[in-house]
Scaffold this active site. Structure first.
Site, mmCIF file in Angstrom:
data_model
loop_
_atom_site.group_PDB
_atom_site.id
_atom_site.type_symbol
_atom_site.label_atom_id
_atom_site.label_comp_id
_atom_site.label_asym_id
_atom_site.label_seq_id
_atom_site.Cartn_x
_atom_site.Cartn_y
_atom_site.Cartn_z
ATOM 1 N N ASP A 92 -35.477 21.628 -18.675
ATOM 2 C CA ASP A 92 -35.844 20.478 -17.856
ATOM 3 C C ASP A 92 -37.368 20.412 -17.825
ATOM 4 O OD1 ASP A 92 -36.199 18.559 -15.937
ATOM 5 O OD2 ASP A 92 -35.079 19.581 -14.359
ATOM 6 N N ASP A 271 -25.226 20.263 -16.142
ATOM 7 C CA ASP A 271 -25.761 21.508 -15.583
ATOM 8 C C ASP A 271 -25.779 21.378 -14.078
ATOM 9 O OD1 ASP A 271 -28.872 21.523 -14.419
ATOM 10 O OD2 ASP A 271 -28.363 19.759 -15.598
#
Length: 376
Positions: A92, A271
């Site tokens: 990320d 996720d």
């Protein structure tokens, strides 16, 4: 990176596919355990690999940038070498973490200014800079810098935020295409669709993202305070526009039911910290429902944690023993619960894939949603 679709569900938008990266093949739909700072909390690499068979894990640019820092990661040869994980990694960009620092960050045209949660030091993330950081981390899939708006943001705020995210995306995409990987294998870049809960903004963003032609695309800014039905609506709006021949990643979502509903609407990758975070607090997700392991009812229940489970902890330990560990505040309780929950999530997406291929996903999903939302 390469993506191929193996099967389409006849009665929903679900699909089964395969993502091929330099570090291995990822069958989809897939859940990615969150290894924020280079580790999935309380879980060894060998347990991730051998016991729950995670195909990919997630790292976070914000946390890895602050600790251990870029010099350490570069000298190690990237995160794969540093933490000994040989399978794919997605990172990320840190946009969500900066969003979470609302009292300690400022968003400007050049990027996001923020103060470290560790020592208060000042930093700047730019769209170009987070590409460079993720080059050093060496993730197989890197994310664009964006602003994650709260689910309750008004239209004017969401409009301005989306415009900034798109300007940042153009810069990040350009820089990604002008730079090279550092460790001899390819990396890919996922842009992120934003737009809060406003269909017109989500459509605009999905079109903007799709037109870039990236190898995969992400959907961000959901599960951040908006009603669940709005989240599902936005997924449908976006996936109606995002290319069907590219993987779609729904960021930070969520419960087992959220994941099943996302798969039903054409999402491939997920996720969430929930399996490990909730597990550390005594909540177990099982094939028959949700258990609070501190409840007195488990005190003399000597049956397996989850008789239908697929990881060793489900059959080696009893509910009574795990409850004892939690009420005694033993660290092993958190480890067992984390391994179990991750194993359950990964088995859930494996079964979803099997039922997509078998052609009966919709009926199986309906039955499973009822089960996984049940309180035991």
């Amino acid at each position: 990176m390469n993506f191929k679709i193996d099967a389409l569900a006849p009665d929903s938008s679900a699909r089964a596919g395969e993502i091929t990266t330099a570090h291995g093949v990822i069958p989809t739909p897939i859940f990615m355990p969150v290894g924020t700072a280079g580790t999935v909390k309380g879980v060894h690499i060998r347990e991730l690999r051998d016991d729950i068979d995670a195909k990919i894990i997630l790292g976070n640019t914000y946390h890895l940038y602050l600790r251990p820092g870029l010099d350490v990661l570069r000298k190690a040869g990237g995160l794969h070498k540093f933490n000994s994980w040989e399978r794919p990694i997605l990172t990320d960009s840190g946009g969500f973490q900066v969003f979470s620092l609302s009292a300690n960050r400022k968003l400007k045209e050049e990027g996001a200014y923020f103060r470290s949660h560790i020592d208060g030091s000042k930093h700047l993330f730019t769209p170009e800079g987070v590409v460079d950081i993720q080059r050093i981390i060496g993730s197989d899939i890197m994310m664009a810098l964006d602003e994650c708006t709260p689910g309750t943001a008004d239209f004017n705020y969401a409009r301005k935020s989306l415009d900034l995210t798109h300007r940042w995306l153009k810069r990040g995409w350009k820089h990604f295409n002008e730079t090279e990987p550092l460790y001899g294998y390819s990396q890919t870049f996922f842009p992120i669709v934003q737009g809060c809960v406003y269909p017109e903004l989500r459509r605009e963003s999905a079109k903007f993202v799709a037109d870039l032609g990236a190898e995969g695309n992400a959907i961000g800014g959901l599960a951040v305070g908006e009603p669940t039905d709005k989240m599902y609506e936005m997924i449908e709006v976006v996936n109606d526009i995002l290319p069907k021949d590219k993987p779609r990643y729904l960021m930070g979502v969520g419960t087992p039911a959220n994941i099943l509903e996302g798969i039903d609407r054409g999402v491939d990758m997920f996720d969430c910290v929930m399996p490990t975070r909730n597990g550390r607090n005594g909540m177990l997700f099982t094939s028959e429902g949700i258990m609070n392991m501190r409840n007195k009812k488990w005190a003399d229940d000597y049956s397996e944690i989850d008789p239908n489970g697929t990881v060793w902890v489900d059959h080696e330990y009893s509910k009574a023993y795990l409850r004892h560990l939690f009420v005694s505040q033993e660290l092993l309780a958190m480890q067992i619960a984390s391994i179990h929950n991750l194993g359950f999530y990964l088995e859930l997406v494996r079964q979803a894939r099997q039922h997509i291929i078998a052609g009966d996903f919709a009926s199986w999903k309906k039955m499973m949603v009822e089960k996984v939302t049940r309180r035991l």
